[in-house]
Design a protein around this motif. Sequence first.
Motif, short mmCIF file in Angstrom:
data_model
loop_
_atom_site.label_atom_id
_atom_site.label_comp_id
_atom_site.label_asym_id
_atom_site.label_seq_id
_atom_site.Cartn_x
_atom_site.Cartn_y
_atom_site.Cartn_z
N MET A 209 0.85 -1.19 0.00
CA MET A 209 0.00 0.00 0.00
C MET A 209 0.89 1.24 0.00
N ALA A 210 0.48 2.23 -0.79
CA ALA A 210 1.24 3.47 -0.87
C ALA A 210 0.28 4.65 -0.96
N ARG B 68 5.03 -1.91 4.90
CA ARG B 68 6.15 -2.85 4.86
C ARG B 68 6.12 -3.69 3.58
N ALA B 69 4.92 -4.13 3.18
CA ALA B 69 4.80 -4.97 1.99
C ALA B 69 5.26 -4.22 0.74
N PHE B 70 4.93 -2.94 0.65
CA PHE B 70 5.36 -2.14 -0.51
C PHE B 70 6.88 -2.00 -0.52
N TYR C 297 13.11 -0.76 -1.42
CA TYR C 297 13.49 0.47 -0.73
C TYR C 297 12.93 0.49 0.70
N THR C 298 13.58 1.25 1.57
CA THR C 298 13.05 1.47 2.91
C THR C 298 11.97 2.54 2.83
N GLU C 299 11.20 2.64 3.90
CA GLU C 299 10.15 3.67 3.94
C GLU C 299 10.77 5.06 3.81
N ARG C 300 11.87 5.30 4.49
CA ARG C 300 12.52 6.61 4.43
C ARG C 300 12.98 6.91 3.01
N GLU C 301 13.52 5.91 2.32
CA GLU C 301 13.99 6.14 0.94
C GLU C 301 12.82 6.45 0.01
N GLY D 251 -2.72 3.63 -3.42
CA GLY D 251 -2.52 2.51 -4.34
C GLY D 251 -2.38 1.20 -3.59
N LEU D 252 -3.07 0.17 -4.07
CA LEU D 252 -2.93 -1.20 -3.57
C LEU D 252 -2.09 -1.95 -4.58
N VAL D 253 -0.98 -2.51 -4.14
CA VAL D 253 0.03 -3.05 -5.06
C VAL D 253 0.27 -4.53 -4.80
N GLU D 254 0.12 -5.34 -5.86
CA GLU D 254 0.34 -6.79 -5.77
C GLU D 254 1.50 -7.17 -6.69
N ASP D 255 2.45 -7.91 -6.17
CA ASP D 255 3.59 -8.39 -6.96
C ASP D 255 3.13 -9.54 -7.85
N ILE D 256 3.19 -9.36 -9.16
CA ILE D 256 2.76 -10.42 -10.11
C ILE D 256 3.93 -10.88 -10.98
N THR D 257 5.16 -10.68 -10.48
CA THR D 257 6.35 -11.01 -11.26
C THR D 257 6.36 -12.49 -11.66
N GLU D 258 6.07 -13.39 -10.71
CA GLU D 258 6.10 -14.83 -11.03
C GLU D 258 5.09 -15.17 -12.11
N ARG D 259 3.90 -14.58 -12.03
CA ARG D 259 2.88 -14.84 -13.05
C ARG D 259 3.35 -14.36 -14.42
#
Length: 201
Positions: free
Chosen positions: A34-35, A48-50, A56-60, A128-136
């Motif tokens: 989430m961002a 944390r998931a984003f 990147y860290t939250e600060r970055e 924004g709700l963000v899902e990693d779909i790299t494997e797919r």
Amino acid sequence: LNKKPLVQSPAAEDELRASEERFRNAFANAATGMALTNLGGHFLEVNRAFCQITGYTERELVARDFPSITHPDDLPRNVDLMRQILAGEIPSYIIEKRYIHKRGAVVWVRISVSLQRDSRQQPQHLIGLVEDITERKQAEESLRKLSGRLLQLQDEERRRLARELHDSTAQNIAALGMNLGIVDQAADALDAGARKALSES
């Protein structure tokens, strides 16, 4: 007429604070990335998931905006959708795009973006709700390559059979015809059944 400003009761203020706390807990601990960004796309808050998705860290991240981590090829479409949502042309959008991970790898994501408004219905920020779909995406690419390879192999097999028919089978048929012609010249020495078989051949 003089109107007195509305004052919230202590109970309403407590409920509002409790609601905000629940949202913050859900935001921070969600398994989905989430961002929260301002209207210019600058990161305000990330969970944390984003951070795990982008590396990147939250600060970055709060020192950056979304274009700085978006793949250049995906940026024009993303910017156009943001323009549409801020102009009120669309209420939200879903896009599959690529981020550039902090280590340089490409990360495919499916992101759902909506516009958050304040109590006066003015645009406030984007979430924004963000899902990693790299494997797919990798599986889809592997399947695409495999399908292409199968088509290539089928084409190569058709060409091989065509060459075989032309080079080998046609020559064998010609030789067989010549041999049958030689036998046909001595057909009188054959019995009726052999002559019939020879004629059919």
